[in-house]
Motif scaffolding. Structure first.
Motif, PDB file in Angstrom:
ATOM      1  N   ALA A   1       0.826  -1.213   0.000  1.00 19.81           N
ATOM      2  CA  ALA A   1       0.000   0.000   0.000  1.00 19.81           C
ATOM      3  C   ALA A   1       0.857   1.259   0.000  1.00 19.81           C
ATOM      4  CB  ALA A   1      -0.931  -0.009   1.212  1.00 19.81           C
ATOM      5  N   GLY A   2       2.044   1.185   0.587  1.00 19.11           N
ATOM      6  CA  GLY A   2       2.915   2.358   0.676  1.00 19.11           C
ATOM      7  C   GLY A   2       3.831   2.548  -0.510  1.00 19.11           C
ATOM      8  N   GLU A   3       3.727   1.681  -1.516  1.00 17.04           N
ATOM      9  CA  GLU A   3       4.577   1.816  -2.699  1.00 17.04           C
ATOM     10  C   GLU A   3       4.321   3.133  -3.424  1.00 17.04           C
ATOM     11  OE1 GLU A   3       4.813  -2.961  -3.891  1.00 17.04           O
ATOM     12  OE2 GLU A   3       3.593  -1.561  -5.064  1.00 17.04           O
ATOM     13  N   GLN A   4       5.338   3.606  -4.102  1.00 15.64           N
ATOM     14  CA  GLN A   4       5.202   4.786  -4.937  1.00 15.64           C
ATOM     15  C   GLN A   4       5.011   4.359  -6.398  1.00 15.64           C
ATOM     16  OE1 GLN A   4       5.152   8.042  -3.641  1.00 15.64           O
ATOM     17  NE2 GLN A   4       5.051   6.807  -1.753  1.00 15.64           N
ATOM     18  N   HIS A   5       4.039   4.940  -7.051  1.00 11.39           N
ATOM     19  CA  HIS A   5       3.777   4.660  -8.454  1.00 11.39           C
ATOM     20  C   HIS A   5       3.829   5.988  -9.203  1.00 11.39           C
ATOM     21  CE1 HIS A   5       2.416   0.379  -8.160  1.00 11.39           C
ATOM     22  NE2 HIS A   5       2.336   0.740  -6.892  1.00 11.39           N
ATOM     23  N   PRO A   6       4.994   6.334  -9.729  1.00 11.93           N
ATOM     24  CA  PRO A   6       5.157   7.639 -10.380  1.00 11.93           C
ATOM     25  C   PRO A   6       4.077   7.905 -11.420  1.00 11.93           C
ATOM     26  CG  PRO A   6       7.266   6.524 -10.186  1.00 11.93           C
ATOM     27  CD  PRO A   6       6.222   5.525  -9.773  1.00 11.93           C
ATOM     28  N   GLY A   7       3.506   9.080 -11.314  1.00  8.22           N
ATOM     29  CA  GLY A   7       2.458   9.479 -12.247  1.00  8.22           C
ATOM     30  C   GLY A   7       1.059   9.172 -11.771  1.00  8.22           C
ATOM     31  N   TYR A   8       0.948   8.504 -10.597  1.00  7.15           N
ATOM     32  CA  TYR A   8      -0.367   8.146 -10.078  1.00  7.15           C
ATOM     33  C   TYR A   8      -0.486   8.473  -8.594  1.00  7.15           C
ATOM     34  CZ  TYR A   8      -0.683   5.361 -14.354  1.00  7.15           C
ATOM     35  OH  TYR A   8      -0.707   4.956 -15.663  1.00  7.15           O
TER      36      TYR A   8
ATOM     37  N   LEU B   1     -17.494  -7.709   1.257  1.00  3.58           N
ATOM     38  CA  LEU B   1     -17.459  -8.339  -0.060  1.00  3.58           C
ATOM     39  C   LEU B   1     -16.745  -7.444  -1.065  1.00  3.58           C
ATOM     40  CD1 LEU B   1     -21.053  -9.840  -0.369  1.00  3.58           C
ATOM     41  CD2 LEU B   1     -18.933 -11.022   0.238  1.00  3.58           C
ATOM     42  N   GLN B   2     -15.781  -8.034  -1.756  1.00  2.00           N
ATOM     43  CA  GLN B   2     -15.097  -7.331  -2.836  1.00  2.00           C
ATOM     44  C   GLN B   2     -16.016  -7.271  -4.040  1.00  2.00           C
ATOM     45  OE1 GLN B   2     -11.350  -6.423  -2.965  1.00  2.00           O
ATOM     46  NE2 GLN B   2     -12.467  -5.075  -4.349  1.00  2.00           N
ATOM     47  N   TYR B   3     -16.221  -6.077  -4.561  1.00  2.00           N
ATOM     48  CA  TYR B   3     -16.970  -5.939  -5.802  1.00  2.00           C
ATOM     49  C   TYR B   3     -15.975  -5.714  -6.938  1.00  2.00           C
ATOM     50  CZ  TYR B   3     -21.775  -6.218  -4.089  1.00  2.00           C
ATOM     51  OH  TYR B   3     -22.966  -6.673  -3.592  1.00  2.00           O
ATOM     52  N   ASP B   4     -16.206  -4.771  -7.817  1.00  2.00           N
ATOM     53  CA  ASP B   4     -15.350  -4.612  -8.990  1.00  2.00           C
ATOM     54  C   ASP B   4     -13.935  -4.178  -8.629  1.00  2.00           C
ATOM     55  OD1 ASP B   4     -17.592  -5.175 -10.435  1.00  2.00           O
ATOM     56  OD2 ASP B   4     -17.894  -3.144 -11.220  1.00  2.00           O
ATOM     57  N   THR B   5     -12.983  -4.700  -9.383  1.00  2.00           N
ATOM     58  CA  THR B   5     -11.632  -4.155  -9.453  1.00  2.00           C
ATOM     59  C   THR B   5     -11.276  -4.096 -10.929  1.00  2.00           C
ATOM     60  OG1 THR B   5     -10.941  -5.085  -7.322  1.00  2.00           O
ATOM     61  CG2 THR B   5      -9.204  -4.450  -8.857  1.00  2.00           C
ATOM     62  N   ALA B   6     -10.846  -2.935 -11.397  1.00  2.00           N
ATOM     63  CA  ALA B   6     -10.537  -2.782 -12.818  1.00  2.00           C
ATOM     64  C   ALA B   6      -9.464  -1.729 -13.006  1.00  2.00           C
ATOM     65  CB  ALA B   6     -11.792  -2.406 -13.611  1.00  2.00           C
ATOM     66  N   VAL B   7      -8.658  -1.929 -14.028  1.00  2.00           N
ATOM     67  CA  VAL B   7      -7.670  -0.937 -14.454  1.00  2.00           C
ATOM     68  C   VAL B   7      -7.941  -0.635 -15.925  1.00  2.00           C
ATOM     69  CG1 VAL B   7      -5.219  -0.408 -14.791  1.00  2.00           C
ATOM     70  CG2 VAL B   7      -5.948  -1.710 -12.780  1.00  2.00           C
ATOM     71  N   VAL B   8      -8.031   0.630 -16.269  1.00  2.00           N
ATOM     72  CA  VAL B   8      -8.287   1.043 -17.646  1.00  2.00           C
ATOM     73  C   VAL B   8      -7.145   0.543 -18.532  1.00  2.00           C
ATOM     74  CG1 VAL B   8      -8.568   3.055 -19.148  1.00  2.00           C
ATOM     75  CG2 VAL B   8      -9.608   3.039 -16.860  1.00  2.00           C
ATOM     76  N   PRO B   9      -7.452  -0.019 -19.710  1.00  2.00           N
ATOM     77  CA  PRO B   9      -6.422  -0.646 -20.541  1.00  2.00           C
ATOM     78  C   PRO B   9      -5.143   0.168 -20.713  1.00  2.00           C
ATOM     79  CG  PRO B   9      -8.567  -1.094 -21.477  1.00  2.00           C
ATOM     80  CD  PRO B   9      -8.802  -0.190 -20.298  1.00  2.00           C
ATOM     81  N   GLY B  10      -5.245   1.459 -20.943  1.00  2.00           N
ATOM     82  CA  GLY B  10      -4.060   2.272 -21.175  1.00  2.00           C
ATOM     83  C   GLY B  10      -3.169   2.451 -19.959  1.00  2.00           C
ATOM     84  N   HIS B  11      -3.638   2.003 -18.788  1.00  2.00           N
ATOM     85  CA  HIS B  11      -2.868   2.167 -17.545  1.00  2.00           C
ATOM     86  C   HIS B  11      -2.438   0.832 -16.951  1.00  2.00           C
ATOM     87  CE1 HIS B  11      -3.747   6.505 -17.230  1.00  2.00           C
ATOM     88  NE2 HIS B  11      -4.940   6.184 -17.725  1.00  2.00           N
ATOM     89  N   ARG B  12      -2.624  -0.237 -17.674  1.00  2.00           N
ATOM     90  CA  ARG B  12      -2.263  -1.550 -17.147  1.00  2.00           C
ATOM     91  C   ARG B  12      -0.750  -1.778 -17.229  1.00  2.00           C
ATOM     92  NH1 ARG B  12      -7.447  -4.647 -19.969  1.00  2.00           N
ATOM     93  NH2 ARG B  12      -8.999  -3.726 -18.557  1.00  2.00           N
ATOM     94  N   GLY B  13      -0.282  -2.720 -16.405  1.00  2.00           N
ATOM     95  CA  GLY B  13       1.138  -3.031 -16.402  1.00  2.00           C
ATOM     96  C   GLY B  13       1.950  -2.222 -15.424  1.00  2.00           C
ATOM     97  N   HIS B  14       1.285  -1.419 -14.578  1.00  2.00           N
ATOM     98  CA  HIS B  14       1.993  -0.583 -13.602  1.00  2.00           C
ATOM     99  C   HIS B  14       1.768  -1.029 -12.163  1.00  2.00           C
ATOM    100  CE1 HIS B  14       3.037   2.299 -16.753  1.00  2.00           C
ATOM    101  NE2 HIS B  14       1.768   2.273 -17.139  1.00  2.00           N
ATOM    102  N   GLY B  15       1.109  -2.175 -11.958  1.00  2.00           N
ATOM    103  CA  GLY B  15       0.875  -2.664 -10.606  1.00  2.00           C
ATOM    104  C   GLY B  15      -0.217  -1.932  -9.861  1.00  2.00           C
ATOM    105  N   LEU B  16      -1.091  -1.243 -10.587  1.00  3.30           N
ATOM    106  CA  LEU B  16      -2.119  -0.429  -9.927  1.00  3.30           C
ATOM    107  C   LEU B  16      -3.162  -1.296  -9.217  1.00  3.30           C
ATOM    108  CD1 LEU B  16      -2.762   2.376 -12.598  1.00  3.30           C
ATOM    109  CD2 LEU B  16      -1.135   2.353 -10.684  1.00  3.30           C
ATOM    110  N   GLY B  17      -3.516  -2.430  -9.795  1.00  2.00           N
ATOM    111  CA  GLY B  17      -4.529  -3.278  -9.165  1.00  2.00           C
ATOM    112  C   GLY B  17      -4.100  -3.739  -7.791  1.00  2.00           C
ATOM    113  N   ARG B  18      -2.889  -4.244  -7.679  1.00  2.00           N
ATOM    114  CA  ARG B  18      -2.375  -4.710  -6.392  1.00  2.00           C
ATOM    115  C   ARG B  18      -2.265  -3.556  -5.402  1.00  2.00           C
ATOM    116  NH1 ARG B  18       3.440  -7.124  -4.657  1.00  2.00           N
ATOM    117  NH2 ARG B  18       4.077  -5.038  -5.282  1.00  2.00           N
ATOM    118  N   TRP B  19      -1.819  -2.421  -5.870  1.00  2.00           N
ATOM    119  CA  TRP B  19      -1.659  -1.228  -5.037  1.00  2.00           C
ATOM    120  C   TRP B  19      -2.994  -0.781  -4.459  1.00  2.00           C
ATOM    121  CZ3 TRP B  19      -1.050   4.330  -7.209  1.00  2.00           C
ATOM    122  CH2 TRP B  19      -0.583   5.205  -6.213  1.00  2.00           C
TER     123      TRP B  19
END
Length: 331
Positions: A164-171, A259-277
């Protein structure tokens, strides 16, 4: 044994009580150890209008007046799903094998056909009486889901905090309860579309017309049920767009299983580890602010390898499998 079925157009308190009695008995028997919904939760679920269609309800009784089964038929009205209906059917374990399930199923199938539906879907847990019941009918297994659970008393709190404490540049992250903030609601509606509308296991998902109005109405349904909807979203710092989101629904009493409902990452932003974050940030928030919540449950299709890997990495463990069955109603 002769049975009587009532169509519940405006369920009374007594009818809702009987419905809850059947549901809790069935769940307690088929899924021992799992929490069962409160009577208030059941009443809210049955009486709160849906955002994606309307619902028909039936309650079955025996000649002594005892409730023996329930059926709820969801009739979708969205483009691409207007020929689809979804069924939830429960039989009281003390009154099974006496025809209530078959009679309720026939009633629901007839109503689906009368309303122009060409497909009926329903879900049951693998290995339960419901699974065996559907396997003997004309239903076809269409989609298998694995349910996973994260118990807070056994999770790796330090690892969750580190993710949760990771840095994701640009986000950056934004969190809200209920309806999305006005400044983000249009972007959130666009991100909602990233969940996709293609078939899943051969079951048509249709096109859900996500816009600001739809987001508000869907969020308000949870509030009307007394539930708490919490969203964590990744925001692109360059343009303020919603790059992804994850949603969690907390029970009305703020305790037990969320209960977990939706989790989604917009296609153009995938591959940056955003879902896990995003998911780790949600877990950290819930454990810090809602001490009554003890666990989170989610489900994934087995072929959704990316999300399965994320959940496994966060400590979710498989607990059961469900299967969605499909019945063709085309003549």
């Amino acid at each position: 044994m002769p049975l009587h079925i009532d169509l519940l157009t405006e369920p009374t308190g007594a009818q809702l009580h009987d419905w809850h009695q059947v549901l809790t008995a069935a769940l307690g028997h088929d899924l021992p150890g799992d929490p069962v919904p409160s009577s208030d939760d059941v009443s809210a679920q049955l009486t709160t209008p849906s955002a994606d269609g309307r619902k028909l309800l039936w309650l079955a009784r025996n000649t002594a007046g005892a409730p023996v089964g329930t059926a709820a038929l969801q009739l979708f009205d969205e483009p691409g799903r207007s020929d689809l209906a979804a069924l939830e059917l429960y039989s009281h374990p003390a009154h099974r094998r006496l025809g209530a399930g078959s009679l309720l199923l026939d009633t629901a199938v007839g109503a689906a056909r009368d309303n122009g539906r060409r497909s009926l879907v329903t879900r049951t847990t693998v290995g339960t009486p419901g699974d065996r019941f559907l396997a003997t009918r004309a239903f076809t297994p269409a989609l298998k889901l694995t349910w996973r659970r994260l118990r807070f008393d056994s999770m790796d709190t330090a690892a969750i905090g580190a993710i949760a404490g990771e840095q994701h540049p640009g986000y950056g992250l934004e969190t809200w309860e209920g309806v999305a903030p006005d400044a983000l609601i249009d972007g959130f509606a666009l991100a909602k579309r990233a969940m996709g509308a293609g078939p899943a296991g051969g079951i048509p998902q249709g096109h859900v017309p996500w816009n600001a109005e739809r987001v508000r109405s869907a969020s308000e349904i949870f509030a009307k049920r007394g539930q708490q909807l919490i969203t964590v979203a990744a925001i692109g710092e360059a343009d303020g767009s919603v790059a992804g989101y994850t949603e969690l629904v907390v029970p009305a009493d703020g305790a037990g299983r969320a209960l977990q409902y939706d989790t989604a990452v917009v296609p153009g932003h995938r591959g940056h580890g955003l879902g896990r974050w995003m998911k780790a940030s949600m877990i950290r928030r819930i454990t810090a602010e809602l001490p009554g919540v003890t666990e989170i449950e989610t489900d994934n299709a087995d072929d959704n390898r990316h999300m399965v890997a994320i959940n496994a990495g966060l400590g979710f463990v498989p607990v059961r499998q469900t299967v969605e069955y499909r019945l063709s109603l085309a003549e």
